[in-house]
Scaffold this motif. Structure first.
Motif, short mmCIF file in Angstrom:
data_model
loop_
_atom_site.label_atom_id
_atom_site.label_comp_id
_atom_site.label_asym_id
_atom_site.label_seq_id
_atom_site.Cartn_x
_atom_site.Cartn_y
_atom_site.Cartn_z
N GLY A 63 -29.01 16.10 17.96
CA GLY A 63 -28.06 16.11 16.76
C GLY A 63 -28.52 16.68 15.50
N PRO A 64 -27.69 16.89 14.34
CA PRO A 64 -28.20 17.24 13.30
C PRO A 64 -29.08 16.53 12.43
CG PRO A 64 -26.02 16.75 12.96
CD PRO A 64 -26.39 16.34 14.44
N TRP A 65 -29.12 15.32 12.63
CA TRP A 65 -30.09 14.49 11.78
C TRP A 65 -30.46 13.21 12.47
CZ3 TRP A 65 -28.35 9.65 11.04
CH2 TRP A 65 -27.21 9.19 11.23
N GLN A 66 -31.42 12.56 12.11
CA GLN A 66 -31.98 11.33 12.67
C GLN A 66 -32.35 10.43 11.75
OE1 GLN A 66 -31.75 10.37 15.85
NE2 GLN A 66 -30.77 12.33 16.57
N ARG A 67 -32.40 9.24 11.94
CA ARG A 67 -32.91 7.98 11.08
C ARG A 67 -34.31 7.90 11.17
NH1 ARG A 67 -30.53 5.68 7.39
NH2 ARG A 67 -31.92 3.62 7.47
N GLY A 68 -35.26 8.12 10.25
CA GLY A 68 -36.44 7.86 10.29
C GLY A 68 -37.26 8.48 9.15
N VAL A 69 -38.69 9.17 9.12
CA VAL A 69 -39.24 9.43 8.21
C VAL A 69 -39.65 11.05 8.39
CG1 VAL A 69 -39.84 7.38 7.45
CG2 VAL A 69 -41.44 8.47 8.83
N PRO A 182 -42.07 17.79 15.14
CA PRO A 182 -40.70 17.36 15.32
C PRO A 182 -40.51 16.98 13.43
CG PRO A 182 -41.95 15.38 15.64
CD PRO A 182 -42.97 16.78 15.76
N SER A 183 -39.11 17.38 13.41
CA SER A 183 -38.70 17.33 12.14
C SER A 183 -38.49 15.87 11.15
CB SER A 183 -37.37 17.98 11.67
OG SER A 183 -36.65 17.99 12.68
N VAL A 184 -38.48 14.88 12.39
CA VAL A 184 -38.23 13.53 12.03
C VAL A 184 -38.85 12.73 12.78
CG1 VAL A 184 -35.91 13.25 13.04
CG2 VAL A 184 -36.48 11.74 11.38
N ILE A 185 -39.22 11.55 12.41
CA ILE A 185 -40.15 10.59 13.45
C ILE A 185 -39.83 9.19 13.15
CG2 ILE A 185 -42.08 12.06 13.79
CD1 ILE A 185 -43.71 10.51 11.82
N GLY A 186 -39.60 8.26 14.13
CA GLY A 186 -39.39 6.93 13.67
C GLY A 186 -40.49 6.40 13.13
N LYS A 187 -40.09 5.43 12.07
CA LYS A 187 -41.32 4.94 11.38
C LYS A 187 -42.17 4.23 12.14
CE LYS A 187 -42.09 1.58 7.68
NZ LYS A 187 -41.75 0.38 6.98
N GLY A 188 -41.64 3.45 13.18
CA GLY A 188 -42.94 2.78 14.03
C GLY A 188 -43.37 3.61 15.00
N ASN A 189 -43.23 4.80 15.24
CA ASN A 189 -43.67 5.54 16.42
C ASN A 189 -44.56 6.85 15.96
OD1 ASN A 189 -42.41 4.01 18.44
ND2 ASN A 189 -40.42 5.10 18.60
N CYS A 190 -45.07 6.53 14.98
CA CYS A 190 -46.04 7.62 14.44
C CYS A 190 -47.30 7.11 14.82
CB CYS A 190 -45.91 7.77 13.04
SG CYS A 190 -46.77 9.26 12.16
N PRO A 191 -47.93 8.08 15.69
CA PRO A 191 -49.16 7.69 16.24
C PRO A 191 -50.31 7.78 15.28
CG PRO A 191 -48.37 9.15 17.71
CD PRO A 191 -47.68 9.17 16.50
N LYS A 192 -51.14 6.87 15.08
CA LYS A 192 -52.05 6.66 14.11
C LYS A 192 -52.73 8.12 13.77
CE LYS A 192 -55.68 4.18 11.93
NZ LYS A 192 -56.83 3.17 12.14
N HIS A 193 -53.07 8.70 14.80
CA HIS A 193 -53.93 10.02 14.62
C HIS A 193 -53.04 10.99 14.85
CE1 HIS A 193 -57.45 7.66 13.91
NE2 HIS A 193 -57.33 6.78 14.83
N TRP A 194 -51.77 11.06 14.53
CA TRP A 194 -50.88 12.21 14.62
C TRP A 194 -51.47 13.46 13.83
CZ3 TRP A 194 -46.50 14.46 12.13
CH2 TRP A 194 -45.37 15.10 13.06
N PRO A 195 -51.30 14.49 14.37
CA PRO A 195 -51.96 15.54 13.72
C PRO A 195 -51.50 16.06 12.13
CG PRO A 195 -51.26 16.46 15.71
CD PRO A 195 -50.78 14.99 15.77
N THR A 196 -52.43 15.96 11.45
CA THR A 196 -52.35 15.95 9.97
C THR A 196 -52.39 17.39 9.50
OG1 THR A 196 -54.81 15.49 9.53
CG2 THR A 196 -52.98 13.73 9.30
N GLY A 197 -52.69 18.40 10.22
CA GLY A 197 -52.81 19.93 9.70
C GLY A 197 -51.67 20.64 9.66
#
Length: 197
Positions: A63-69, A182-197
């Protein structure tokens, strides 16, 4: 350095013999911070992915948008917190400046975020090479296990949708240049070491 789990202080099966047939050998992973490549096993690092293979998406979150961060907000949030913890401050002083507080608060609040191409891209969670995990099952002799999950919240059980891929490293000759984000992630589903680069 090889790391091992010490022997158990108590023999559980001596106290609960009915558990004896359920015993299994396990491998305990000891991930450390670093800069893994596609040729390394990693948690949240880049995957050895064929350039001509479509990246998995979650059909539950198209869809065109999701709730998240927004992932960029999460990265900026982490950078600000890393920097603020390392600078000196007086006892009782605020950790963040007013400007930093606005950014950190924005990254912690779920909101409607536009989603590129109406697709929820899966996020790399782990890549395990058989050489690094003794006893890892190897279907058809494949030597790489890749785990991805949907970075959006799933209603009902709130467990992330997952995808497992087995592949043979030597078969991947034309590699994907960069991991799709991804352009949006759920607040609780962001892996701690998700790529930061």
């Amino acid at each position: 350095m090889a790391r091992t789990t010490p022997p158990r202080p108590v023999d559980v099966t001596a106290h609960f013999p009915e558990l004896t047939p359920l015993a299994r050998t396990t491998v305990r992973l000891h991930p450390r911070a670093g800069a893994p490549t596609t040729g390394d096993g990693s948690i949240g690092g880049p995957l050895l992915w064929p350039a001509d293979e479509p990246w998995p998406t979650c059909p539950d979150h198209s869809g065109p948008w999701q709730r998240g961060v927004a992932p960029d907000d999460v990265r900026l949030h982490r950078r600000i917190l890393d920097e603020t913890w390392s600078r000196p401050r007086a006892a009782g002083a605020d950790l963040l400046t007013a400007e930093e507080r606005v950014i950190v608060d924005r990254a912690e609040k779920r909101r409607r975020v536009p989603q590129e191409n109406d697709e929820a891209l899966m996020v790399p969670v782990a890549q395990l090479y058989a050489r690094d995990v003794p006893g890892l099952p190897r279907p058809d002799g494949r030597d790489v296990l890749q785990v991805l999950w949907c970075a959006a919240d799933h209603a009902g059980d709130y467990l992330p949708g997952t995808v497992l891929r087995w592949r043979t490293a030597a078969d991947v000759t034309d590699r994907l240049a960069a991991t799709p984000q991804p352009s949006v992630i759920g607040k609780g589903n962001c892996p701690k070491h998700w790529p930061t680069g």
